[in-house]
Design an enzyme around this catalytic site. Structure first.
Site, PDB file in Angstrom:
ATOM      1  N   TYR A   8     -69.300 -23.348   8.480  1.00 67.24           N
ATOM      2  CA  TYR A   8     -68.790 -22.059   7.712  1.00 67.24           C
ATOM      3  C   TYR A   8     -69.527 -20.789   7.665  1.00 67.24           C
ATOM      4  O   TYR A   8     -69.221 -19.963   6.805  1.00 67.24           O
ATOM      5  CB  TYR A   8     -70.581 -22.401   6.423  1.00 67.24           C
ATOM      6  CG  TYR A   8     -70.648 -24.076   6.238  1.00 67.24           C
ATOM      7  CD1 TYR A   8     -70.393 -25.409   6.961  1.00 67.24           C
ATOM      8  CD2 TYR A   8     -70.661 -23.692   5.063  1.00 67.24           C
ATOM      9  CE1 TYR A   8     -70.629 -26.347   6.199  1.00 67.24           C
ATOM     10  CE2 TYR A   8     -70.683 -25.051   4.440  1.00 67.24           C
ATOM     11  CZ  TYR A   8     -70.758 -26.667   4.710  1.00 67.24           C
ATOM     12  OH  TYR A   8     -71.222 -27.568   3.957  1.00 67.24           O
ATOM     13  N   LYS A  65     -70.609 -33.552  18.792  1.00 66.60           N
ATOM     14  CA  LYS A  65     -69.351 -34.370  19.071  1.00 66.60           C
ATOM     15  C   LYS A  65     -69.168 -33.728  20.060  1.00 66.60           C
ATOM     16  O   LYS A  65     -68.451 -32.966  20.543  1.00 66.60           O
ATOM     17  CB  LYS A  65     -68.223 -33.876  17.736  1.00 66.60           C
ATOM     18  CG  LYS A  65     -67.272 -34.894  17.952  1.00 66.60           C
ATOM     19  CD  LYS A  65     -66.687 -36.295  16.885  1.00 66.60           C
ATOM     20  CE  LYS A  65     -65.157 -36.990  17.641  1.00 66.60           C
ATOM     21  NZ  LYS A  65     -65.605 -38.102  17.548  1.00 66.60           N
ATOM     22  N   ASP A 109     -69.388 -39.040  14.622  1.00 66.98           N
ATOM     23  CA  ASP A 109     -69.062 -40.771  14.148  1.00 66.98           C
ATOM     24  C   ASP A 109     -69.387 -41.953  13.708  1.00 66.98           C
ATOM     25  O   ASP A 109     -69.695 -42.732  12.988  1.00 66.98           O
ATOM     26  CB  ASP A 109     -67.155 -40.789  14.488  1.00 66.98           C
ATOM     27  CG  ASP A 109     -67.154 -40.621  16.035  1.00 66.98           C
ATOM     28  OD1 ASP A 109     -68.575 -41.256  16.529  1.00 66.98           O
ATOM     29  OD2 ASP A 109     -66.356 -40.923  16.694  1.00 66.98           O
ATOM     30  N   ASP A 137     -74.256 -31.666   6.221  1.00 66.88           N
ATOM     31  CA  ASP A 137     -73.696 -31.274   4.424  1.00 66.88           C
ATOM     32  C   ASP A 137     -73.467 -32.870   4.629  1.00 66.88           C
ATOM     33  O   ASP A 137     -74.021 -33.669   3.985  1.00 66.88           O
ATOM     34  CB  ASP A 137     -72.876 -30.570   4.453  1.00 66.88           C
ATOM     35  CG  ASP A 137     -72.039 -30.727   3.135  1.00 66.88           C
ATOM     36  OD1 ASP A 137     -73.155 -30.829   2.444  1.00 66.88           O
ATOM     37  OD2 ASP A 137     -71.072 -30.195   3.356  1.00 66.88           O
ATOM     38  N   ASP A 173     -75.728 -35.833   2.716  1.00 64.47           N
ATOM     39  CA  ASP A 173     -75.246 -37.246   1.369  1.00 64.47           C
ATOM     40  C   ASP A 173     -75.786 -38.491   1.538  1.00 64.47           C
ATOM     41  O   ASP A 173     -75.542 -39.187   0.787  1.00 64.47           O
ATOM     42  CB  ASP A 173     -74.066 -36.463   0.567  1.00 64.47           C
ATOM     43  CG  ASP A 173     -73.873 -35.398  -0.313  1.00 64.47           C
ATOM     44  OD1 ASP A 173     -74.769 -34.056  -0.031  1.00 64.47           O
ATOM     45  OD2 ASP A 173     -73.053 -35.159  -0.755  1.00 64.47           O
TER      46      ASP A 173
END
Ligand code: NAD
Ligand code: IPM
Ligand code: MN
Length: 363
Positions: A141, A189, A221, A245, A249
């Site tokens: 970001y 990751k 993942d 983020d 959700d």
């Protein structure tokens, strides 16, 4: 108790849901004899239209001068072709950065009453209670360089973290885990990205100061699958900005709706509070928005900025009771086999306040 709260309602359903959150705070203030002073300023698309910028200077100044900022949501389809730094979302990133909060707490609690609204089986989600700690000021970001070279057909962003940025957010996660079920899941990751290798090594170092807290690592993942398969096994989940983020959700599937999720950003000059959902242009202006995420966000203001824990718990209890009574907004009653009463945004807000009043008066 006196608290100065700046409301930046923003776009789409932002004003609809923040109105209900403010009304709940006003109820708490009236019953408890507290003074909550509200001011209101523009951010996002409405500010682009009125002021030519997504974060006007007076909004930022008022935010920095307040005890807490309550943000609705920003964004709208009409701004989608604007350059990144001019879009409504840029205003949100700028205010986050200016307020300085780096730990974005996103609790996801599966209310039993909403289990039928989730595509997951009730026994999979029953009792799920996860606290996402999303790093909010680093990663893709904010990393430089970033650009889109249209002629060359090439674009790039930078996922960058310093060790210090990881240490401070990891410490928040471990401290919070200590007050909960004493487990931290760190998501990265690290099998591919150096930045994740730094993340993991740093989290392991921080964990040494918290021997009473269990630490596990998951690749993002696999985590996105585990979250759906066995959400009850997670307590505190700490992760970098973009992964947080996305996963938060996804947690909307566990809670039955994205509209149920609140957030609080702490650690900076002024705490920032926002529901997790966006401006939902598809339902804006119709009274269809679920205000419970925003109302639970109001509870987080009481907890994290007002020091009113009992009142925060009362708001959360009021939400639970209203759901127990069978009241639903449309997103919580999609199939509605039981023919539950489906309420508008304002009707749901009023139900919560009514219940809250009885809880606080009888406390
Ligand atoms: P969204 O969260 O706005 O909506 C996703 C889906 O969930 C939609 O179908 C929407 O109707 C539904 N939904 C969301 N909140 C709801 C609520 N409270 N009650 C009932 N249903 C709800 O995400 P999107 O559609 O991908 O994005 C729309 C805009 O919002 C974009 O411009 C995006 O950048 C912005 N956005 C802003 C924020 C923020 O300001 N904090 C967060 C996410 C997205
Ligand atoms: C969120 C939103 C924001 C984010 C966008 C609108 C900038 O999706 O708060 O989850 O990506 O942080
Ligand atoms: Mn998001």
């Amino acid at each position: 108790m006196k608290l100065k709260i700046l409301v930046t309602a923003g776009d789409g359903i932002g004003p609809e849901v923040t109105n209900e959150a403010v009304a709940v705070l006003n109820e708490v203030a009236a019953l408890g004899g507290y003074t909550f002073e509200f001011d209101s300023k523009r951010i996002g698309g409405v500010a682009i239209v009125a002021d030519g910028t997504p974060l006007p200077a007076d909004t930022l100044a008022a935010a920095l001068d307040s005890d807490a900022v309550l943000l609705g949501a920003v964004g709208g389809n009409e701004f989608n072709s604007m350059p990144t730094d001019k879009r409504p979302e840029a205003g949100l990133l700028q205010i986050r950065s200016a307020l300085g909060g780096f730990a974005n707490l996103r609790p996801a609690f599966a209310f039993k009453e909403l289990a039928v609204n989730s595509p997951l089986r009730p026994e999979v989600i029953d009792g799920a209670d996860i606290l996402f700690v999303r790093e909010l000021l680093g990663g893709l970001y904010f990393g430089q360089p970033r650009d889109w070279n249209r002629e060359a057909g090439e674009a790039w962003n930078t996922m960058r973290y310093t060790k210090g940025e990881v240490v401070r957010v990891a410490r928040v996660a471990f401290e919070l885990a200590r007050k909960r079920r004493k487990k931290v899941t760190s998501v990265d990751k690290a099998n591919v990205l150096e930045v994740s290798q730094l993340w993991r090594a740093t989290v392991i170092e921080v964990a040494a100061d918290f021997p009473d807290v269990e630490l596990e690592h998951q690749y993002v993942d696999a985590m996105s699958m585990h979250l759906m398969n066995r959400p009850r096994t997670f307590d505190v989940v700490v992760t970098e900005n973009l992964f947080g983020d996305i996963l938060s959700d996804e947690a909307g599937v566990i809670t039955g709706s994205l509209g149920m999720l609140p957030s609080a950003t702490i650690g900076g000059k002024v705490n920032l509070f926002e529901p997790v959902h966006g401006s939902a242009p598809d339902i804006a202006g119709k009274g269809l928005a679920n205000p419970l995420g925003a109302i639970l966000t109001a509870a987080l203001i009481l907890r994290h900025s007002a020091g009113l824990e009992a009142e925060a718990v009362a708001v959360e209890k009021a939400v639970r009771k209203v759901l127990e009574q069978g009241f639903r907004t449309p997103d919580l009653a999609r199939d509605n086999p039981q023919g539950l009463p489906v309420l508008s945004t304002t009707e749901m807000g009023a139900k919560v306040r009514e219940t809250l009043k009885t809880l606080l008066v009888n406390a």
